[in-house]
Design an enzyme around this catalytic site. Structure first.
Site, PDB file in Angstrom:
ATOM      1  N   LYS A  32       2.784   4.570   1.125  1.00 63.88           N
ATOM      2  CA  LYS A  32       3.290   5.118   2.388  1.00 63.88           C
ATOM      3  C   LYS A  32       2.958   6.605   2.396  1.00 63.88           C
ATOM      4  O   LYS A  32       3.602   7.411   1.733  1.00 63.88           O
ATOM      5  CB  LYS A  32       4.795   4.910   2.510  1.00 63.88           C
ATOM      6  CG  LYS A  32       5.366   5.372   3.842  1.00 63.88           C
ATOM      7  CD  LYS A  32       6.862   5.102   3.924  1.00 63.88           C
ATOM      8  CE  LYS A  32       7.402   5.512   5.291  1.00 63.88           C
ATOM      9  NZ  LYS A  32       7.256   6.970   5.526  1.00 63.88           N
TER      10      LYS A  32
ATOM     11  N   CYS B 255      36.454  18.953  17.055  1.00 70.64           N
ATOM     12  CA  CYS B 255      37.142  19.933  17.892  1.00 70.64           C
ATOM     13  C   CYS B 255      37.471  19.243  19.211  1.00 70.64           C
ATOM     14  O   CYS B 255      36.567  18.755  19.892  1.00 70.64           O
ATOM     15  CB  CYS B 255      36.266  21.158  18.138  1.00 70.64           C
ATOM     16  SG  CYS B 255      36.907  22.236  19.453  1.00 70.64           S
TER      17      CYS B 255
ATOM     18  N   CYS C  78      38.931  24.918  14.715  1.00 70.56           N
ATOM     19  CA  CYS C  78      37.511  24.974  15.063  1.00 70.56           C
ATOM     20  C   CYS C  78      37.007  26.398  14.882  1.00 70.56           C
ATOM     21  O   CYS C  78      37.608  27.342  15.422  1.00 70.56           O
ATOM     22  CB  CYS C  78      37.307  24.525  16.510  1.00 70.56           C
ATOM     23  SG  CYS C  78      35.624  24.803  17.137  1.00 70.56           S
TER      24      CYS C  78
ATOM     25  N   GLU D 140       0.848  -1.200   0.000  1.00 70.26           N
ATOM     26  CA  GLU D 140       0.000   0.000   0.000  1.00 70.26           C
ATOM     27  C   GLU D 140       0.876   1.239   0.000  1.00 70.26           C
ATOM     28  O   GLU D 140       2.071   1.159   0.319  1.00 70.26           O
ATOM     29  CB  GLU D 140      -0.923  -0.011   1.214  1.00 70.26           C
ATOM     30  CG  GLU D 140      -0.197  -0.066   2.551  1.00 70.26           C
ATOM     31  CD  GLU D 140      -1.119  -0.469   3.682  1.00 70.26           C
ATOM     32  OE1 GLU D 140      -2.005   0.323   4.013  1.00 70.26           O
ATOM     33  OE2 GLU D 140      -0.941  -1.571   4.237  1.00 70.26           O
TER      34      GLU D 140
ATOM     35  N   ASP E 103       2.482  10.467   3.345  1.00 69.49           N
ATOM     36  CA  ASP E 103       3.384  11.470   3.906  1.00 69.49           C
ATOM     37  C   ASP E 103       2.555  12.512   4.646  1.00 69.49           C
ATOM     38  O   ASP E 103       2.272  13.592   4.148  1.00 69.49           O
ATOM     39  CB  ASP E 103       4.206  12.123   2.792  1.00 69.49           C
ATOM     40  CG  ASP E 103       5.325  12.996   3.341  1.00 69.49           C
ATOM     41  OD1 ASP E 103       5.650  12.857   4.533  1.00 69.49           O
ATOM     42  OD2 ASP E 103       5.872  13.809   2.580  1.00 69.49           O
TER      43      ASP E 103
END
Length: 722
Positions: free
Chosen positions: A154, A469, A453, A152, A156
């Site tokens: 799906k 980091c 970083c 069947e 949304d």
């Protein structure tokens, strides 16, 4: 709606054949003022029955009896009668028009767990699912097990549970965490395709799973109305449906064109004893028969479900439906393949979070081409650096996408992507935007990933394709996310410290690291002056923070946000070591002696505490916080025994695990030759039961578990759990 020439009277569900408001109803109503109460009540009853029948014909049968304008006239007439003669009826169709405002969304427990479904977009993964199913059913090893599948769409939308008692609508809830969700009973009541009363012969209790959505044509029409009214249009039907269902203003909910497809039975109780497979006598034998039964009760069931004789036929169904995807009037993102025989599903059982008898075969992600305007590097709570492409906004499958993940430095190199390039963007699973490929390169080389970083300037460390980091809790970005986690429900549950408030406190210079939380008392005047704050809110926050100065050890360990250390692992660490200092100084070998902690987690915990920057922050934090030693008195009534739990018990499994451990036993997550008992609740996992059988481990249901505990003088469930 079109008007048929006559009514199929043998298939009436809600109205008698002689009801005058079925086919070709007379719209020439007598003036309400000329009616007496008895006549009005009789007419209203006929109108309610007819409107229920029309809803059933329109939604469940796709076979309307009357035109839209005629339906509206009947509905308006019923409203007039009920208003003029005070004809209240709890299940009247007129209750769908909303009215009133809710104070909040309460939380309710589901009739049965609403689990997720394993999924993939690869056909080979679907075939592996089929092989797992057949292996699990091949008890004698003959290898000739055949399985039929129901297939069947799906949908949304937003998954909901709807409960009927004696055929009457009583409750609706969102999926939530699968065990409990938000109570949206009044919101779902406004949806015309959700009947207030079932027809046919439903069981005494019926809990069904459905998907609330907005049809495509209705979505476009509603957006047009919003634009014409000077309001912002919705981005896509799914978000609009989800947001609408959580609205507290019921008038606003009723105004939006919500619909609902029902596709699964969560609970079916007809009052009779269940068979050996745990099914009620009247429960249909197959999933497709379940859908037929739901349709006969008047529930809106999609008509695209099909039977597949084997997994290849199921794969073919997905391909055929995918070719028609854009022509459908509702959003789908794949198909769901389920073992059709219900007794077989019961034997297969479930995993902790998903069904063993169902698989979602997803469609390929939608793609669009746009330009990379910039690349930024985000720093996560654990220090992982994730590059993100900032895009010229583009619509991908109804969603405006302006940013997409690039995953890691190796992915950037593999794609060869840089600022200015034209790229193809996809939404993985139709949700998470990703850069799929470079369509037109406008740069000489790929984006150069930073060596430092971006938040603290520390030298970046690499672990395979990933970048980190190493500055730990001393890195501002990691520290901010650490504060949010520390205050969350998974940490010390400090109310008033969400992401926005923590960001505001950081920007104001009030909170940079965890210990700064406990200095807010001295900086109350500065806190009061912040936008959106005041004396009351500042005092409330300070009171919450002060109350967290003596946390339980397990909660404190979980709050620190150590990678791989959630609530359960934190409890195991607390019980094993007893004090924070013992946990902090334990070596990897000692950590691996804790239940369910292996080499990887032990190394992660050790690295966290040995990182110099983390150590400095924790030393400062301990000047303000005194984690309480775990002094759980472990009895010896169950000394030496090992339990494994599976399925749903009358109270949570964590309570059962805590209880047996408090009396000297071990509670582990997997069955082995050292396991003494497997306790199986409702919907137990197949693999644990198979492992128990292979290792001759006795299996106890909850009643037998309670009897065992009673023999050792232990009450089940614990008194404070009811």
């Amino acid at each position: 709606m079109s008007t048929p020439s006559e009514v199929d009277r043998e298939d009436l569900r809600f109205a008698e054949p002689d009801n005058p408001y079925l086919a070709q109803p007379d719209g020439d109503f007598a003036d309400v003022d000329d009616l007496d109460a008895e006549t009005a009540a009789s007419e209203a009853a006929l109108l309610r029955a007819a409107i229920r029948e029309h809803d059933y014909r329109y939604y469940a049968r796709n076979d309307p009896l009357i035109a839209d304008r005629t339906y509206d006239a009947l509905f308006t007439r019923l409203e007039a009668l009920e208003d003029a003669f005070d004809l209240d009826a709890d299940d009247s169709p007129t209750r769908r028009v909303g009215g009133g405002t809710l104070d909040e969304l309460d939380t309710v427990e589901h009739a049965a767990p609403m689990l997720s479904i394993d999924q993939s977009g690869e056909a080979d993964d679907v075939r592996e699912f089929d092989e797992r199913v057949r292996r699990a059913l091949d008890r004698d090893g003959g290898g000739d097990v055949d399985v039929e599948y129901s297939c069947e769409p799906k949908f949304d939308g937003l998954s909901v549970e709807v409960v009927y008692e004696d055929g009457r609508y009583v409750q609706a809830a969102t999926r939530g965490d699968g065990r409990e969700g938000d109570d949206v009973t009044e919101q779902v009541r406004t949806i015309r395709s959700v009947p207030e009363r079932l027809g046919g012969d439903p069981p005494e209790t019926l809990a069904v799973r459905g998907e609330v959505f907005i049809p495509r044509d209705a979505f476009q029409a509603h957006n047009r109305e919003r634009v014409e009214a000077g309001e912002e249009p919705f981005a896509n039907p799914r978000n609009a449906a989800a947001g609408t269902l959580r609205q507290l203003d019921l008038d606003a909910v009723a105004e939006r064109p919500l619909d609902c497809f029902f596709y699964d039975v969560l609970a079916w109780d007809d009052g009779a004893a269940r068979d050996d497979d745990g099914l009620a006598p009247s429960h249909p034998d197959t999933h497709l028969a379940e859908l037929d039964a739901l349709r006969s009760f008047g529930l809106h069931v999609n008509d695209r479900a099909e039977l597949a004789g084997d997994v290849e036929a199921a794969i073919d169904y997905r391909d055929r439906l995918g070719a028609e995807r854009e022509e459908l009037n509702f959003e789908i993102d794949g198909v769901v393949i389920k073992v059709n025989d219900r007794a077989t599903c019961e034997r297969l059982g479930t995993k902790s979070r998903s069904y063993r008898w169902a698989f979602a075969y997803k469609f390929p992600a939608r793609h669009e081409v746009t330009t990379v305007e910039d690349v930024v590097v985000q720093v996560g709570r654990t220090g992982r650096l994730t590059p993100v492409a900032l895009l010229d906004p583009v619509d991908v499958g109804g969603v405006t996408v302006s940013r997409a993940t690039l995953h890691n430095p190796d992915e950037i190199a593999s794609l060869g992507v840089n600022v200015g390039d034209r790229v193809r963007v996809k939404r993985a699973g139709d949700v998470i935007p990703q850069v799929a490929e470079v369509v037109e390169s406008r740069s000489d080389r790929p984006y150069e990933f930073p060596d430092e970083c971006p938040a603290c300037g520390s030298d970046v460390e690499r672990d395979g394709p990933l970048a980190f980091c190493p500055n730990g809790l001393a890195c501002p970005a990691q520290a901010e996310r650490a504060v949010v986690h520390y205050a969350s429900r998974g940490g010390l549950d400090i109310e008033g410290l969400g992401e926005e408030s923590v960001e505001q406190l950081r920007e104001a210079g009030l909170v940079g690291t965890l210990p700064d939380l406990y200095r807010l008392r001295e900086r109350r005047d500065e806190l009061v002056e912040l936008e959106g704050w005041g004396e009351t809110s500042a005092d409330n926050l300070i009171r919450e923070v002060e109350a967290s100065r003596e946390p339980e050890l397990a909660a404190f360990l979980a709050a620190l946000g150590i990678h791989e250390v959630g609530g359960a692992t934190a409890r195991n660490l607390a019980r094993h070591f007893g004090t924070f200092e013992a946990v902090r100084t334990a070596d990897e070998a000692a950590l691996q002696r804790v239940d369910d902690i292996g080499e990887t987690v032990a190394r992660t915990v050790r690295d966290f505490f040995e990182t110099e920057q983390n150590a400095r922050v924790i030393d400062d934090l301990l000047d303000h916080v005194d984690p309480q030693p775990d002094d759980t008195e472990a009895g010896d009534a169950l000394d030496g025994l090992t339990f494994v739990f599976t399925g749903s018990l009358s109270t949570s499994r964590s309570v059962a695990q805590d209880l047996v451990e408090a009396h000297g036993a071990n509670a582990t997550s997997s069955v082995s030759g050292n396991t003494d008992y497997l306790v199986a609740g409702d919907s137990p996992g197949t693999s644990k039961r198979e492992d128990a059988a292979a290792n001759d481990v006795p299996e106890l249901d909850e009643d037998a578990f309670a009897e065992l505990l009673d023999e050792h003088g232990i009450e089940w469930p614990p008194e404070d759990e009811g």
